[in-house]
Design a protein around this motif. Structure first.
Motif, mmCIF file in Angstrom:
data_model
loop_
_atom_site.group_PDB
_atom_site.id
_atom_site.type_symbol
_atom_site.label_atom_id
_atom_site.label_comp_id
_atom_site.label_asym_id
_atom_site.label_seq_id
_atom_site.Cartn_x
_atom_site.Cartn_y
_atom_site.Cartn_z
ATOM 1 N N VAL A 59 -33.042 -19.956 -50.560
ATOM 2 C CA VAL A 59 -33.539 -18.798 -49.825
ATOM 3 C C VAL A 59 -33.690 -17.647 -50.807
ATOM 4 C CG1 VAL A 59 -33.130 -17.157 -47.964
ATOM 5 C CG2 VAL A 59 -32.379 -19.521 -47.707
ATOM 6 N N SER A 60 -34.879 -17.087 -50.875
ATOM 7 C CA SER A 60 -35.123 -15.995 -51.812
ATOM 8 C C SER A 60 -36.063 -14.973 -51.195
ATOM 9 C CB SER A 60 -35.728 -16.529 -53.119
ATOM 10 O OG SER A 60 -36.975 -17.167 -52.865
ATOM 11 N N ILE A 61 -35.909 -13.736 -51.635
ATOM 12 C CA ILE A 61 -36.780 -12.642 -51.192
ATOM 13 C C ILE A 61 -37.540 -12.132 -52.409
ATOM 14 C CG2 ILE A 61 -36.894 -10.357 -50.142
ATOM 15 C CD1 ILE A 61 -34.366 -10.996 -48.622
ATOM 16 N N LEU A 84 -40.148 -13.337 -47.780
ATOM 17 C CA LEU A 84 -39.039 -14.280 -47.646
ATOM 18 C C LEU A 84 -39.553 -15.702 -47.812
ATOM 19 C CD1 LEU A 84 -36.089 -14.992 -46.826
ATOM 20 C CD2 LEU A 84 -36.906 -14.998 -44.451
ATOM 21 N N VAL A 86 -38.216 -19.696 -47.802
ATOM 22 C CA VAL A 86 -37.133 -20.611 -47.462
ATOM 23 C C VAL A 86 -37.587 -22.031 -47.770
ATOM 24 C CG1 VAL A 86 -35.581 -21.447 -45.662
ATOM 25 C CG2 VAL A 86 -36.351 -19.058 -45.637
ATOM 26 N N GLU A 130 -33.744 -9.304 -44.428
ATOM 27 C CA GLU A 130 -32.448 -9.604 -45.039
ATOM 28 C C GLU A 130 -31.509 -10.285 -44.046
ATOM 29 O OE1 GLU A 130 -31.068 -5.911 -46.568
ATOM 30 O OE2 GLU A 130 -32.299 -5.991 -48.384
ATOM 31 N N ALA A 133 -32.625 -13.879 -43.776
ATOM 32 C CA ALA A 133 -32.217 -14.623 -44.967
ATOM 33 C C ALA A 133 -30.732 -14.964 -44.922
ATOM 34 C CB ALA A 133 -32.543 -13.808 -46.215
ATOM 35 N N SER A 134 -29.908 -14.019 -44.494
ATOM 36 C CA SER A 134 -28.472 -14.289 -44.408
ATOM 37 C C SER A 134 -28.150 -15.331 -43.353
ATOM 38 C CB SER A 134 -27.719 -12.985 -44.111
ATOM 39 O OG SER A 134 -28.110 -12.459 -42.854
ATOM 40 N N LYS A 137 -28.785 -18.695 -44.840
ATOM 41 C CA LYS A 137 -27.706 -19.051 -45.767
ATOM 42 C C LYS A 137 -26.437 -19.435 -45.018
ATOM 43 C CE LYS A 137 -29.432 -16.039 -49.453
ATOM 44 N NZ LYS A 137 -29.185 -14.829 -50.267
#
Length: 200
Positions: A59-61, A84, A86, A130, A133-134, A137
């Motif tokens: 997962v990256s932004i 974002l 994924v 964000e 994304a969290s 994760k």
């Protein structure tokens, strides 16, 4: 005299009930037509029909990207937002593929897994991305949809119009059609009984 008034009132009531039933049938047909030209094509065109389990790999932004201009939109609708991305492991094949929120997300911007709606507050958009994304994760494994035919190698998190949603959309016009037909049948039965009793 009183009998004539009762017959006249009965005929007026039957006429109104018959108009109500026919109106309900006509409205249900219009709803069927509207659903058939709006929701059904999106459901039939979607190739992500099979549900499986996806496991998050990365997962990256990325840096901010611009929301692509859709057809018929104004230039003001183009706005920047964090991208974002994924990447998940498809359990059925073991492939590393990119995850998108819905079919519409892929069409709007194939570089990002999530495309936010236009918001004036950029901080709110950033906070929402964000948070998403969290959550990815935190919850590493979740159900997703893939294309069994292999035309699309990516997966989506949820379908815009799943089968349950399509059936729910057809529920209300079906109930209206059933009610309208029932009213018409009852009026016809009432008229038949009235004619039969008058003949006897």
């Amino acid at each position: 005299m009183l009998g004539k008034k009762l017959v006249t009132a009965q005929k007026r009531g039957e006429t109104r009930a018959l108009c109500l039933g026919l109106g309900m049938v006509a409205c249900s047909m219009m709803m069927y037509f509207f659903i058939g030209i709006t929701i059904v094509p999106f459901y039939t065109k979607s190739v992500w029909t099979t549900e499986t389990v996806c496991k998050v790999l990365k997962v990256s932004i990325k840096d901010k990207v611009f929301c692509p201009k859709s057809e018929g939109s104004e230039d003001e609708e183009i706005f920047p937002y964090p991208c974002l991305q994924v990447w998940v492991n498809l359990t059925t094949s073991g492939q590393e593929v990119m995850l998108y929120q819905t079919e519409d997300t892929l069409e709007r911007n194939p570089k990002c897994s999530y495309v936010p709606d236009k918001l004036e507050n950029s901080k709110e958009v950033k906070a929402r991305i964000e948070t998403i994304a969290s959550n990815f994760k935190k919850y590493q494994t979740f159900p997703c949809y893939y294309d069994p035919g292999g035309t699309q190698t990516n997966v989506i998190l949820s379908r815009l119009y799943p089968l349950k949603g399509l059936l729910f959309a057809f529920l209300w016009p079906t109930l209206m059609l059933t009610g309208g037909c029932l009213i018409i049948v009852l009026v016809k039965i009432s008229q038949y009984v009235s004619v039969l009793s008058a003949w006897q």
